[in-house]
Design a protein around this motif. Structure first.
Motif, short mmCIF file in Angstrom:
data_model
loop_
_atom_site.label_atom_id
_atom_site.label_comp_id
_atom_site.label_asym_id
_atom_site.label_seq_id
_atom_site.Cartn_x
_atom_site.Cartn_y
_atom_site.Cartn_z
N SER A 1 -3.63 -11.34 2.69
CA SER A 1 -2.83 -12.53 2.98
C SER A 1 -1.67 -12.19 3.91
N GLU A 2 -1.13 -13.22 4.54
CA GLU A 2 -0.15 -13.07 5.60
C GLU A 2 1.27 -12.93 5.05
N LYS A 3 2.01 -11.96 5.56
CA LYS A 3 3.43 -11.80 5.22
C LYS A 3 4.31 -11.77 6.48
N ASP A 4 3.71 -12.14 7.61
CA ASP A 4 4.43 -12.16 8.89
C ASP A 4 4.93 -10.79 9.31
N THR A 5 4.23 -9.75 8.89
CA THR A 5 4.60 -8.40 9.31
C THR A 5 3.71 -7.97 10.49
N PRO A 6 4.26 -7.26 11.46
CA PRO A 6 3.46 -6.78 12.59
C PRO A 6 2.60 -5.59 12.19
N PHE A 7 1.48 -5.41 12.88
CA PHE A 7 0.56 -4.32 12.56
C PHE A 7 0.43 -3.30 13.69
N ASP A 8 1.26 -3.40 14.73
CA ASP A 8 1.11 -2.52 15.89
C ASP A 8 1.39 -1.05 15.56
N VAL A 9 2.42 -0.78 14.78
CA VAL A 9 2.73 0.61 14.43
C VAL A 9 1.64 1.18 13.54
N LEU A 10 1.11 0.37 12.63
CA LEU A 10 -0.01 0.81 11.80
C LEU A 10 -1.21 1.15 12.68
N ALA A 11 -1.48 0.28 13.65
CA ALA A 11 -2.61 0.53 14.55
C ALA A 11 -2.44 1.84 15.31
N GLU A 12 -1.23 2.10 15.77
CA GLU A 12 -0.96 3.35 16.49
C GLU A 12 -1.13 4.56 15.58
N THR A 13 -0.74 4.40 14.31
CA THR A 13 -0.91 5.49 13.34
C THR A 13 -2.39 5.77 13.10
N ILE A 14 -3.18 4.72 13.04
CA ILE A 14 -4.63 4.88 12.86
C ILE A 14 -5.24 5.61 14.06
N VAL A 15 -4.82 5.22 15.25
CA VAL A 15 -5.34 5.86 16.46
C VAL A 15 -4.92 7.33 16.52
N CYS A 16 -3.72 7.63 16.04
CA CYS A 16 -3.21 9.00 16.09
C CYS A 16 -3.92 9.94 15.13
N ASN A 17 -4.60 9.38 14.12
CA ASN A 17 -5.35 10.22 13.20
C ASN A 17 -6.84 10.16 13.60
N PRO A 18 -7.36 11.19 14.21
CA PRO A 18 -8.76 11.16 14.69
C PRO A 18 -9.77 11.07 13.56
N ASN A 19 -9.31 11.21 12.31
CA ASN A 19 -10.23 11.12 11.18
C ASN A 19 -10.56 9.68 10.79
N ILE A 20 -9.80 8.71 11.29
CA ILE A 20 -10.11 7.32 10.99
C ILE A 20 -11.16 6.85 11.99
#
Length: 449
Positions: free
Chosen positions: A351-370
């Motif tokens: 569900s929506e809490k109006d939080t951005p996900f860009d930093v999470l996305a960058e963290t996912i990209v930075c971990n080659p195991n995801i």
């Protein structure tokens, strides 16, 4: 019995766990609870009626409040709700369940808040106290209403309370003897609007502390430092990145508490940088509460963590299935992502809490195991867009169907790898709460053949 509550009519708004517990506490204190909820099929209503409660389910709470002396509301009820605005217009006091229960709870109260780490830290502190022979309770946002504990706690007991920003909206006299501020990152902005408002609610938990109290705070977090600076309580910092003059910190791979080496970081039973912070905070609070250092050391070594937080469900066909349903905001999920060291499929969305996900996305990209992201729930498209902006494209949508997501993740998972449910969102679009989501996930995983 509190003589001030004898013969009082009290409106209880929201008959989930906190509302039911508040009603029982009110009955024990001699009041007559008037029970309000939009639902009409509340479990246990016969017992509540037998205790003297007056059910008015399905009726307009804003109409009911006019005939009551005050109202007790659940954390889910916002200050903009008609029942609250009507009560204020009529001069009728409105208390949150936590605030109401706090006024009627015996024992020493310790409170913990912050965006992340609350549940683990609360549980760890209580285990340290229990291992030292204290009669300790956990309560609050952790899933056990403080009203329930108020019926059991006695003078000399210790109550460790997890506090949410929702609960602080109605705080007035809340005053813990000891407190922990873990951190502050964006969360619940759909309710609070701005980070400033959100932070102010977190700070309210410690606003009434004085020189007789203590405040454990994260010296690596700017908000926590600023709040501590303004506090009148005795300040006890903790840090996993810097050497401190007092409090709890890490030096040469050792956990230092009260100036003494407690144990090696790798001896702590719950892994990861975020859990190191939780361990430091809990150790500092336990030490300030008189728990001997050997007991703190033993608890750090043996504590295995809490349900729904990086919880191993099972290993199937060489794949580890991990339940991190407690990851209800991007920061919490980022900490889980950072700890993945094998090829991982991550299930995100809710569900929506109006939080951005860009930093999470960058963290996912930075971990080659995801390697793959499986998206569910209302926020799926928003997360998809953030992931693609960051350059991550192995994305699969599964609508509002967690079973479909589990089945898809099994096909994507690699032997020796993992599937991680860490949604980065609340659960209310599909489930009752994050615990419900975690239980359903575990059941689906355990049913896999």
């Amino acid at each position: 019995m509190d003589d001030n509550l004898k013969q009082k009519r009290v409106l209880v708004v929201g008959m989930a766990r906190s509302g039911v517990a508040a009603a029982k506490l009110l009955c024990a204190l001699g009041a007559t609870p008037v029970l309000s909820d939009t639902r009409t099929d509340i479990e246990g209503m016969d017992e509540l009626q037998a205790m003297g409660c007056l059910p008015r389910l399905g009726e307009d709470a804003a109409q009911l409040v006019a005939s009551c002396d005050f109202a007790v509301i659940s954390p889910a009820v916002t200050l903009k709700a008609p029942v609250v605005t009507t009560a204020k217009r009529l001069g009728i006091p409105v208390l949150g369940e936590l605030e109401f229960a706090f006024r009627h709870t015996n024992g020493t109260k310790l409170a913990i808040t912050g965006t992340n780490g609350k549940t683990t830290t609360v549980t760890l502190v209580s285990e340290m106290l229990k291992n030292a022979g204290h009669n300790a309770f956990v309560a609050g946002n952790i899933g056990v209403p403080l009203s329930q504990v108020a019926l059991e706690a006695r003078p000399g007991d210790t109550v460790v309370i997890e506090v949410s920003s929702f609960q602080m909206e109605t705080a007035d006299q809340f005053h813990p003897h000891g407190a922990i501020l873990t951190n502050l990152t964006p969360d619940h902005l759909n309710r609070h609007g701005t980070m400033e408002a959100y932070g102010a609610l977190k700070a309210r938990m410690v606003a009434r502390q004085d020189a007789h109290d203590f405040l454990v705070y994260n010296a690596d977090d700017a908000f926590c430092c600023a709040t501590a600076e303004a506090s009148n309580a005795r300040k006890v910092p903790f840090s996993r990145t810097q050497k401190l003059k007092a409090g709890a910190y890490v030096l040469d791979g050792q956990v230092i508490v009260c100036g003494k080496a407690l144990c090696a970081v790798e001896e702590i039973g719950i892994p990861g940088p975020h859990n190191l912070e939780n361990a430091l905070a809990a150790s500092a609070m336990a030490a300030e509460s008189g728990v001997p250092l050997p007991v703190i050391r033993h608890t750090l070594r043996t504590f295995a963590g809490v349900e729904h937080r990086m919880e191993l469900v099972r290993t199937l066909d060489g794949v580890r299935w991990i339940n991190d349903s407690k990851g209800t905001n991007p920061e919490a999920t980022m900490r889980g992502v950072e700890g993945m060291t094998v090829p991982t499929v991550i299930i995100l969305g809710g569900s929506e809490k109006d939080t951005p996900f860009d930093v999470l996305a960058e963290t996912i990209v930075c971990n080659p195991n995801i390697h793959h992201a499986v998206l569910i729930g209302k926020t799926a498209q928003k997360i998809d867009e953030a992931l693609r902006r960051a350059g991550f494209e192995s994305i699969l949508h599964c609508g509002y169907d967690l079973k479909k997501a589990v089945d898809a993740s099994r096909k994507l998972a690699e032997p020796g790898g993992a599937v991680l449910l860490s949604p980065a969102c609340a659960s209310f679009d599909m489930f009752h709460d994050y615990e419900d989501r975690g239980r359903v996930f575990k059941q689906l995983v355990l049913e896999l053949e």
